[in-house]
Design a protein around this motif. Structure first.
Motif, PDB file in Angstrom:
ATOM      1  N   MET A   1       0.850  -1.194   0.000  1.00  0.00           N
ATOM      2  CA  MET A   1       0.000   0.000   0.000  1.00  0.00           C
ATOM      3  C   MET A   1       0.887   1.246   0.000  1.00  0.00           C
ATOM      4  O   MET A   1       1.832   1.353   0.759  1.00  0.00           O
ATOM      5  CB  MET A   1      -0.929  -0.001   1.222  1.00  0.00           C
ATOM      6  N   ALA A   2       0.528   2.217  -0.838  1.00  0.00           N
ATOM      7  CA  ALA A   2       1.309   3.452  -0.899  1.00  0.00           C
ATOM      8  C   ALA A   2       1.042   4.293   0.329  1.00  0.00           C
ATOM      9  O   ALA A   2       0.040   4.162   0.998  1.00  0.00           O
ATOM     10  CB  ALA A   2       0.922   4.232  -2.164  1.00  0.00           C
ATOM     11  N   ASP A   3       1.975   5.145   0.678  1.00  0.00           N
ATOM     12  CA  ASP A   3       1.744   6.102   1.755  1.00  0.00           C
ATOM     13  C   ASP A   3       2.109   7.495   1.262  1.00  0.00           C
ATOM     14  O   ASP A   3       2.584   7.665   0.143  1.00  0.00           O
ATOM     15  CB  ASP A   3       2.524   5.729   3.029  1.00  0.00           C
ATOM     16  N   ALA A   4       1.848   8.495   2.119  1.00  0.00           N
ATOM     17  CA  ALA A   4       2.002   9.886   1.689  1.00  0.00           C
ATOM     18  C   ALA A   4       3.411  10.197   1.226  1.00  0.00           C
ATOM     19  O   ALA A   4       3.618  10.990   0.312  1.00  0.00           O
ATOM     20  CB  ALA A   4       1.607  10.817   2.843  1.00  0.00           C
TER      21      ALA A   4
ATOM     22  N   PRO B   1      -9.336   9.447 -18.340  1.00  0.00           N
ATOM     23  CA  PRO B   1     -10.101   9.257 -17.106  1.00  0.00           C
ATOM     24  C   PRO B   1      -9.754   7.944 -16.407  1.00  0.00           C
ATOM     25  O   PRO B   1      -9.727   7.886 -15.176  1.00  0.00           O
ATOM     26  CB  PRO B   1     -11.549   9.278 -17.592  1.00  0.00           C
ATOM     27  N   ALA B   2      -9.473   6.902 -17.183  1.00  0.00           N
ATOM     28  CA  ALA B   2      -9.142   5.605 -16.574  1.00  0.00           C
ATOM     29  C   ALA B   2      -7.837   5.671 -15.800  1.00  0.00           C
ATOM     30  O   ALA B   2      -7.715   5.140 -14.683  1.00  0.00           O
ATOM     31  CB  ALA B   2      -9.056   4.533 -17.665  1.00  0.00           C
ATOM     32  N   THR B   3      -6.838   6.344 -16.407  1.00  0.00           N
ATOM     33  CA  THR B   3      -5.552   6.496 -15.720  1.00  0.00           C
ATOM     34  C   THR B   3      -5.710   7.319 -14.450  1.00  0.00           C
ATOM     35  O   THR B   3      -5.165   6.984 -13.388  1.00  0.00           O
ATOM     36  CB  THR B   3      -4.526   7.168 -16.648  1.00  0.00           C
ATOM     37  N   VAL B   4      -6.463   8.408 -14.556  1.00  0.00           N
ATOM     38  CA  VAL B   4      -6.698   9.262 -13.386  1.00  0.00           C
ATOM     39  C   VAL B   4      -7.426   8.460 -12.306  1.00  0.00           C
ATOM     40  O   VAL B   4      -7.118   8.565 -11.110  1.00  0.00           O
ATOM     41  CB  VAL B   4      -7.517  10.510 -13.770  1.00  0.00           C
ATOM     42  N   ARG B   5      -8.395   7.633 -12.732  1.00  0.00           N
ATOM     43  CA  ARG B   5      -9.164   6.814 -11.782  1.00  0.00           C
ATOM     44  C   ARG B   5      -8.237   5.867 -11.018  1.00  0.00           C
ATOM     45  O   ARG B   5      -8.367   5.695  -9.805  1.00  0.00           O
ATOM     46  CB  ARG B   5     -10.250   6.048 -12.529  1.00  0.00           C
TER      47      ARG B   5
ATOM     48  N   GLN C   1       0.795  11.813  -9.081  1.00  0.00           N
ATOM     49  CA  GLN C   1      -0.266  11.683  -8.085  1.00  0.00           C
ATOM     50  C   GLN C   1      -0.432  12.973  -7.286  1.00  0.00           C
ATOM     51  O   GLN C   1      -1.549  13.379  -6.966  1.00  0.00           O
ATOM     52  CB  GLN C   1       0.033  10.514  -7.147  1.00  0.00           C
ATOM     53  N   ARG C   2       0.701  13.622  -6.990  1.00  0.00           N
ATOM     54  CA  ARG C   2       0.634  14.877  -6.242  1.00  0.00           C
ATOM     55  C   ARG C   2      -0.089  15.949  -7.058  1.00  0.00           C
ATOM     56  O   ARG C   2      -0.878  16.734  -6.519  1.00  0.00           O
ATOM     57  CB  ARG C   2       2.041  15.348  -5.877  1.00  0.00           C
ATOM     58  N   ALA C   3       0.189  15.981  -8.387  1.00  0.00           N
ATOM     59  CA  ALA C   3      -0.483  16.950  -9.261  1.00  0.00           C
ATOM     60  C   ALA C   3      -1.980  16.668  -9.317  1.00  0.00           C
ATOM     61  O   ALA C   3      -2.802  17.593  -9.290  1.00  0.00           O
ATOM     62  CB  ALA C   3       0.126  16.894 -10.659  1.00  0.00           C
TER      63      ALA C   3
ATOM     64  N   ALA D   1      -7.372   5.887  -7.020  1.00  0.00           N
ATOM     65  CA  ALA D   1      -7.521   4.705  -6.164  1.00  0.00           C
ATOM     66  C   ALA D   1      -6.282   4.534  -5.292  1.00  0.00           C
ATOM     67  O   ALA D   1      -6.376   4.188  -4.105  1.00  0.00           O
ATOM     68  CB  ALA D   1      -7.755   3.463  -7.023  1.00  0.00           C
ATOM     69  N   GLU D   2      -5.101   4.789  -5.871  1.00  0.00           N
ATOM     70  CA  GLU D   2      -3.853   4.712  -5.101  1.00  0.00           C
ATOM     71  C   GLU D   2      -3.830   5.775  -3.998  1.00  0.00           C
ATOM     72  O   GLU D   2      -3.401   5.515  -2.867  1.00  0.00           O
ATOM     73  CB  GLU D   2      -2.652   4.923  -6.038  1.00  0.00           C
ATOM     74  N   LEU D   3      -4.310   6.970  -4.339  1.00  0.00           N
ATOM     75  CA  LEU D   3      -4.357   8.045  -3.352  1.00  0.00           C
ATOM     76  C   LEU D   3      -5.335   7.728  -2.233  1.00  0.00           C
ATOM     77  O   LEU D   3      -5.102   8.063  -1.061  1.00  0.00           O
ATOM     78  CB  LEU D   3      -4.740   9.368  -4.034  1.00  0.00           C
ATOM     79  N   ALA D   4      -6.420   7.054  -2.579  1.00  0.00           N
ATOM     80  CA  ALA D   4      -7.382   6.642  -1.554  1.00  0.00           C
ATOM     81  C   ALA D   4      -6.761   5.594  -0.633  1.00  0.00           C
ATOM     82  O   ALA D   4      -6.935   5.631   0.590  1.00  0.00           O
ATOM     83  CB  ALA D   4      -8.650   6.101  -2.216  1.00  0.00           C
ATOM     84  N   ASP D   5      -6.012   4.654  -1.211  1.00  0.00           N
ATOM     85  CA  ASP D   5      -5.329   3.637  -0.408  1.00  0.00           C
ATOM     86  C   ASP D   5      -4.305   4.273   0.533  1.00  0.00           C
ATOM     87  O   ASP D   5      -4.034   3.748   1.619  1.00  0.00           O
ATOM     88  CB  ASP D   5      -4.625   2.621  -1.321  1.00  0.00           C
TER      89      ASP D   5
END
Length: 358
Positions: A1-4, A47-51, A11-13, A55-59
């Motif tokens: 799982m990714a973290d901040a 949109p799929a890539t952004v989605r 992802q930051r952008a 999801a990674e940012l939500a994780d």
């Protein structure tokens, strides 16, 4: 799982775009909205890539989904990262000099003709509330050695008196006193005259000590006056470990539309009206020695009823000395850059606004 700490530049952008969109609209942000923005590292993404990135940012605990079919909204952790990004990096966006010319002009015009610490702090709370659509807060520094200029007592009811103390720095302290015995209007007038004639220019601490000394020394009708004066003064300027601080609050109504839970809103409003709470909050988080504006997300650690709110504040100085703290309390969804720059600008030009006399 990714973290901040492992968030990629892309992802930051995307996260920044989501936060800025959410601040503007107040609505959950979908992947299609971000894909259409086509800016910076998120440029050209489907949109799929952004989605997938969302999801990674939500994780990572940076986005949450309020409803099953809705877009995502930033978490408190995401807002912290956003503020750090505004303040740091190669090209920080938080700087009093970056405040728009329109906002600077609005601030400067608001203080035209305003003089004295009290008047400036009171106007400051109003200006910050107007600029931020949050609650503007200004707190005068505790003045241990402030000098007495004038005192006035008004009888409200039997054994209840309104005391107003004006100091040389321009601060006005008002306090409703519950006395041990009732005093007539004449007795209150005589007590005020005695203080004004004998102690103008004295520090409040010296006044207390001198009255106590006189009471101990005198044994006459004069002592009756001194006893009344002592009772009034001790209750007007109570002897405690923390000097009295004057608090100015404006814009409480701005929070009405930002909190859905009416019961919690009442708690927030009660806390804001209990001004000593604000003194405790700012004293806990804002160091008079700091030079920059500070953003605090964890207000609930000091005041549980403030959960979900954010404090943006900075110390205000005059002649190199701290004269108080200025800031804004608002919801996490606020215009951080504008508000931080406005707080910073007011804190830095506080000296000039007070028009000190040499």
């Amino acid at each position: 799982m990714a973290d901040a700490e492992r968030v990629t530049a892309r992802q930051r952008a995307i996260l920044t775009a989501i936060i800025e969109s959410y601040i503007e609209t107040g609505e959950p942000v979908g992947s299609g909205t971000i894909a259409r923005l086509q800016t910076g590292e998120s440029s050209g993404l489907s949109p799929a890539t952004v989605r997938n990135e969302m999801a990674e940012l939500a994780d990572a605990g940076l986005l949450e989904q309020p409803h099953t079919s809705a877009g995502r909204v930033p978490t408190a952790r995401a807002f912290r990262m956003f503020v750090e990004q505004l303040s740091g990096g190669v090209n920080p966006r938080v700087d009093a000099a970056r405040l728009s010319a329109r906002s600077r002009s609005q601030i400067d015009l608001s203080f035209v003709g305003v003089a004295g610490t009290q008047a400036v702090l009171e106007r400051t709370s109003h200006v910050l509330a107007t600029l931020s659509s949050g609650v503007g807060v200004a707190i005068a520094a505790a003045a241990d050695g402030d000098m007495l200029e004038h005192v006035h007592f008004s009888r409200l009811a039997p054994a209840r008196v309104l005391a107003v103390v004006v100091t040389r720095s321009g601060l006005v302290r008002d306090r409703v006193l519950a006395l041990d015995k009732d005093l007539t209007l004449r007795e209150l007038e005589v007590a005020a005259n005695f203080l004004n004639e004998n102690f103008r220019g004295w520090s409040v601490e010296r006044v207390r000590a001198e009255i106590a000394r006189l009471v101990e020394r005198e044994k006459s009708e004069y002592q009756r006056l001194l006893n009344s004066v002592q009772q009034l003064w001790v209750k007007t300027v109570p002897e405690s470990g923390v000097p009295v601080q004057t608090v100015y609050v404006d814009g409480v109504a701005n929070l009405v539309g930002s909190q859905e839970d009416s019961e919690r809103l009442r708690e927030v409003l009660t806390a804001l009206e209990a001004k000593q709470r604000l003194v405790e909050l700012l004293n806990a988080y804002i160091d008079a020695r700091q030079e920059s504006v500070r953003v605090v997300f964890d207000l609930e650690e000091q005041a549980p009823e403030m959960a979900g709110l954010v404090l943006i504040a900075a110390p205000a100085r005059m002649g190199g000395e701290s004269r108080g703290t200025v800031g804004v309390i608002g919801p996490k969804r606020m215009h951080y850059e504008n508000t931080m720059n406005a707080v910073s600008y007011i804190a830095q030009v506080f000296d000039r606004m007070l028009h000190p006399v040499d």
